[in-house]
Motif scaffolding. Structure first.
Motif, short mmCIF file in Angstrom:
data_model
loop_
_atom_site.label_atom_id
_atom_site.label_comp_id
_atom_site.label_asym_id
_atom_site.label_seq_id
_atom_site.Cartn_x
_atom_site.Cartn_y
_atom_site.Cartn_z
N ASN A 162 31.15 32.25 38.33
CA ASN A 162 30.59 33.02 39.46
C ASN A 162 29.15 32.59 39.69
O ASN A 162 28.20 33.23 39.24
CB ASN A 162 30.68 34.52 39.16
CG ASN A 162 32.11 35.00 39.05
OD1 ASN A 162 32.77 35.24 40.05
ND2 ASN A 162 32.59 35.11 37.83
N THR B 276 29.50 43.87 38.92
CA THR B 276 30.33 43.76 40.11
C THR B 276 30.27 42.33 40.67
O THR B 276 31.29 41.81 41.14
CB THR B 276 29.85 44.77 41.18
OG1 THR B 276 29.78 46.06 40.57
CG2 THR B 276 30.79 44.83 42.36
N LYS C 141 32.78 40.09 39.47
CA LYS C 141 34.13 40.55 39.87
C LYS C 141 34.81 41.33 38.75
O LYS C 141 36.02 41.24 38.55
CB LYS C 141 35.00 39.37 40.32
CG LYS C 141 34.36 38.52 41.42
CD LYS C 141 35.38 37.56 42.02
CE LYS C 141 34.76 36.56 42.97
NZ LYS C 141 34.08 35.44 42.27
N SER D 75 35.76 45.03 36.90
CA SER D 75 35.92 46.45 37.21
C SER D 75 36.01 47.22 35.90
O SER D 75 36.07 46.64 34.81
CB SER D 75 37.18 46.67 38.06
OG SER D 75 38.32 46.39 37.27
#
Ligand code: UGA
Ligand code: MN
Length: 255
Positions: free
Chosen positions: A185, A205, A208, A210
């Motif tokens: 990322n 976040t 990605k 949760s």
């Protein structure tokens, strides 16, 4: 796995004392790489000499990047006025992507220079797959702020009382992530443009992640291995305050 321990550090009268204590904790940890990012124009001799004394020159990166003028706090500002360590942690993420991208068995942890770390924390950091979480002592108005773990071993909530509505109501010291997530990322990071207390949520976040991804560590979040201790601001004469802006003078008696 290697532990990449990322520390933003601000120039202040207590800096050398805080970094000496932290460095003497970290110097005992095997397979640890310390990324120290000074909130300053350039790296200081004071910190270079400290790394040398700790015999950590080969197991550390010593970087420097200033917080932009508009985002810089005055000595008299309450320390929560603006987010801290944003630019410095982002520089560390870029450093990891550039220099350690192929080191896929690594865990990245953000450790402030004034917290207190039990050696057992580092074993927990090494155990994570994607993202590990654990309790933090003395933070958010609580003696312990912790994830709540169900009997099947999943995180079902948090004990946080301060802004519990945050996506991840946890402190920076409460988690570590796999290096590969940071490499994959490329835009993930920290930002000045988030509400107070949302730095951790924003970062997780941006990877990605949760709540379902959280892996409870430290004996299913029943143990405290890190405390959010804070160093009291020294009350100094104007002259000493001015003098100690020079890192070389942080513990030199005046001649
Ligand atoms: C809490 C969290 O524990 C921090 O990780 C988080 O960055 C901070 O809130 C926030 O919301 O920004 P707190 O004890 O209030 O921490 O923050 P400090 O210890 O004052 O600062 C965190 C780190 O950033 C320290 O290592 C400090 O040396 C560094 N820092 C601080 C800078 O690099 N520049 C600054 O202007 C201030
Ligand atoms: Mn702190």
């Amino acid at each position: 796995p290697m532990v990449f321990f990322v520390t933003p550090t601000k120039r202040r009268p207590e800096q050398k004392a805080d970094l000496t204590r932290l460095g003497q904790t970290l110097a005992h940890i095997p397979n640890l790489f310390w990324i120290l990012v000074e909130d300053a124009e350039g790296p200081s001799d004071m910190i270079r000499d400290l790394l040398d004394r700790l015999k950590m020159t080969q197991t550390s990166a010593h970087l420097a990047v200033s917080t932009p003028e508009k985002m810089r706090m005055n000595a008299s500002d309450p320390n929560w006025k603006l987010p801290r360590g944003v630019e410095q942690r982002n520089a560390a993420l870029e450093y990891l992507r550039t220099n350690h991208a192929s080191w896929h068995r690594g865990a990245v942890y953000f450790g402030d220079d004034d917290n207190t770390y039990d050696w057992r924390l580092f074993d927990e950091i090494r155990k994570i797959n994607r993202v590990g979480v654990w309790p933090v002592g003395i933070v958010g108005g609580l003696i312990v702020e912790a994830p709540i773990v169900a009997s099947n071993g999943t995180v079902t909530g948090f004990t946080a009382k301060w802004k519990p509505e945050r996506p991840f109501p946890i402190d920076m010291a409460a988690f570590a992530v796999n290096l590969s997530l940071i490499v994959e990322n490329r835009d993930a990071g920290f930002s000045f443009d988030v509400p107070r207390g949302y730095q951790e949520s924003h970062f997780l976040t941006s990877l990605k992640l949760s709540r379902n991804d959280l892996e409870p560590r430290a004996d299913f979040c029943s143990k405290v291995y890190v405390w959010h201790t804070r160093t009291e601001k020294a009350q100094l004469s104007k002259k000493d305050l001015q003098r100690t802006l020079d890192p070389a003078q942080l513990s030199e008696p005046e001649r």
